[in-house]
Design an enzyme around this catalytic site. Structure first.
Site, PDB file in Angstrom:
ATOM      1  N   LYS A   1       0.844  -1.367   0.005  1.00  0.00           N
ATOM      2  CA  LYS A   1       0.023   0.067  -0.003  1.00  0.00           C
ATOM      3  C   LYS A   1       0.834   1.270   0.014  1.00  0.00           C
ATOM      4  O   LYS A   1       0.692   2.203  -0.703  1.00  0.00           O
ATOM      5  CB  LYS A   1      -1.107   0.003   1.197  1.00  0.00           C
ATOM      6  CG  LYS A   1      -2.004  -0.923   1.068  1.00  0.00           C
ATOM      7  CD  LYS A   1      -2.917  -1.125   2.388  1.00  0.00           C
ATOM      8  CE  LYS A   1      -3.847  -2.304   2.187  1.00  0.00           C
ATOM      9  NZ  LYS A   1      -4.445  -3.009   3.430  1.00  0.00           N
TER      10      LYS A   1
ATOM     11  N   GLN B   1      -4.758  -1.650   9.869  1.00  0.00           N
ATOM     12  CA  GLN B   1      -5.041  -3.294   9.136  1.00  0.00           C
ATOM     13  C   GLN B   1      -5.642  -4.096  10.188  1.00  0.00           C
ATOM     14  O   GLN B   1      -5.050  -4.431  11.270  1.00  0.00           O
ATOM     15  CB  GLN B   1      -3.460  -3.657   9.005  1.00  0.00           C
ATOM     16  CG  GLN B   1      -3.023  -4.633   8.094  1.00  0.00           C
ATOM     17  CD  GLN B   1      -3.557  -4.719   6.680  1.00  0.00           C
ATOM     18  OE1 GLN B   1      -3.368  -3.576   5.856  1.00  0.00           O
ATOM     19  NE2 GLN B   1      -4.039  -5.652   6.357  1.00  0.00           N
TER      20      GLN B   1
ATOM     21  N   ASP C   1     -11.467   3.153   4.399  1.00  0.00           N
ATOM     22  CA  ASP C   1     -11.930   1.465   4.357  1.00  0.00           C
ATOM     23  C   ASP C   1     -13.510   1.506   4.324  1.00  0.00           C
ATOM     24  O   ASP C   1     -13.960   0.342   4.028  1.00  0.00           O
ATOM     25  CB  ASP C   1     -11.384   0.906   5.550  1.00  0.00           C
ATOM     26  CG  ASP C   1     -10.027  -0.102   5.048  1.00  0.00           C
ATOM     27  OD1 ASP C   1     -10.069  -0.342   3.984  1.00  0.00           O
ATOM     28  OD2 ASP C   1      -9.530  -0.628   5.814  1.00  0.00           O
TER      29      ASP C   1
END
Ligand code: NAD
Length: 301
Positions: free
Chosen positions: A56, A100, A123
């Site tokens: 990422k 994460q 997200d």
């Protein structure tokens, strides 16, 4: 032998999107705004998670997006993690915050997700964004289903009026996927059936699908006989299977048995190189859109 399915090349579509994001980042900066900024928070030392986080970071760099990685010890307390999120919520260089998952067991995942500012929740997991998606309002949408919708649109797959079957009902993939497909507008307006581990007569339902989306987490679960001839098959699954001949001792396969499915389907995504690259591309796009929103509000700090 029947014609084989068209392969939907997620890698090249994702590359195109990343190029578009890079152009928009440059345009934003040229107007005097800050570059978009993404913070990725990793708790612990799981190698797979660390690899995702690194990729990422690289993708951000390529697109001109400022990125920071907060790597915290596995023993980090919930309070300490909340402190980090609080700091990132207030940091004007940061427009997207991603924690994460999964988190270590001693941390309550839901309260961490809820601590992220909904305006930086790239997200799309914060309950406010989940609710806005359910209500058909503008919001951050989880990157994987958003990437699938984009794949369908850019591959010219007609969703309006199509019968779509989603296998899987997770909050991260299956559920938002179904909501996007049944939502109004481009890439939506489908008639959607959601199947899960308790669904009866699964194959009977999947065989009715013009668009079949597999998000199950079981290698090769969907076989050719479960697919309607000519259907579009999108394989979200990423599963490791042992392979003595592979350098790492394993290889990645999807939830769809590719060899039998491609004999029946009209179009199909491979694994790897299908949905996976789209997820990161959508993360970059969500971060860009967040920065554009902050720029419109003229938040300079
Ligand atoms: P999950 O475990 O949270 O959900 C799996 C879903 O599959 C559940 O809703 C369950 O009801 C359903 N299911 C399980 N067994 C079933 C069966 N026998 N019949 C019908 N349905 C069944 O998983 P998830 O987070 O939704 O992820 C699904 C897959 O997608 C995994 O392989 C994951 O690695 C992959 N994934 C890929 C990406 C990407 O970027 N490509 C992103 C997220 C997840």
């Amino acid at each position: 032998m029947a014609d084989e399915a068209q392969i939907i090349d997620g890698k090249s579509i994702a590359r195109a999107i990343r190029g578009e994001v890079a152009d928009s980042v440059a345009a934003l900066v040229a107007k005097g705004h800050r570059p978009p900024g993404l913070a990725v928070v990793l708790v612990g030392d799981d190698p797979a998670s660390a690899a995702y986080v690194r990729s990422k970071g690289r993708a951000c760099e390529e697109a001109g997006i400022y990125s920071v990685q907060e790597t915290l010890l596995p023993t980090t307390t919930q309070q300490e993690l909340l402190g980090v999120i609080d700091r990132l919520n207030c940091d004007l260089r940061i427009h997207g915050i991603l924690v994460q998952l999964p988190l270590p067991k001693h941390i309550n995942e839901q309260s961490i997700v809820e601590a992220i500012s909904p305006a930086k929740d790239v997200d799309g997991f914060h309950p406010l964004n989940v609710g806005r998606l359910a209500g058909g309002m503008e919001c951050f949408v989880p990157c994987t289903p958003l990437g699938v919708r984009e794949l369908l649109i850019r591959s010219g797959i007609q969703t309006q009026g199509a019968r779509a079957v989603v296998i899987g009902r997770s909050n991260i993939v299956g559920l938002p996927m179904a909501q996007l497909l049944m939502g109004r507008g481009e890439g939506g307006d489908a008639t959607v059936t959601v199947c899960h581990s308790r669904t009866a007569d699964l194959s009977e339902l999947t065989r009715q699908a013009d668009i079949l989306i597999a998000a199950i987490g079981r290698a090769g679960f969907v076989t050719g006989d479960m697919i309607k001839p000519g259907a579009t098959v999108i394989d979200v699954g990423i599963n490791r299977v042992d392979d003595a001949e592979a350098e790492k001792g394993y290889r990645l396969v999807g939830d769809v048995d590719f060899d039998s499915a491609r004999q029946v389907a009209g179009a199909i995504t491979p694994v790897p190189g299908g949905v996976g690259p789209m997820t990161i591309a959508m993360l970059l796009r969500n971060t860009l859109e967040s920065a554009q929103t902050w720029a419109r509000a003229d938040v300079r700090g």
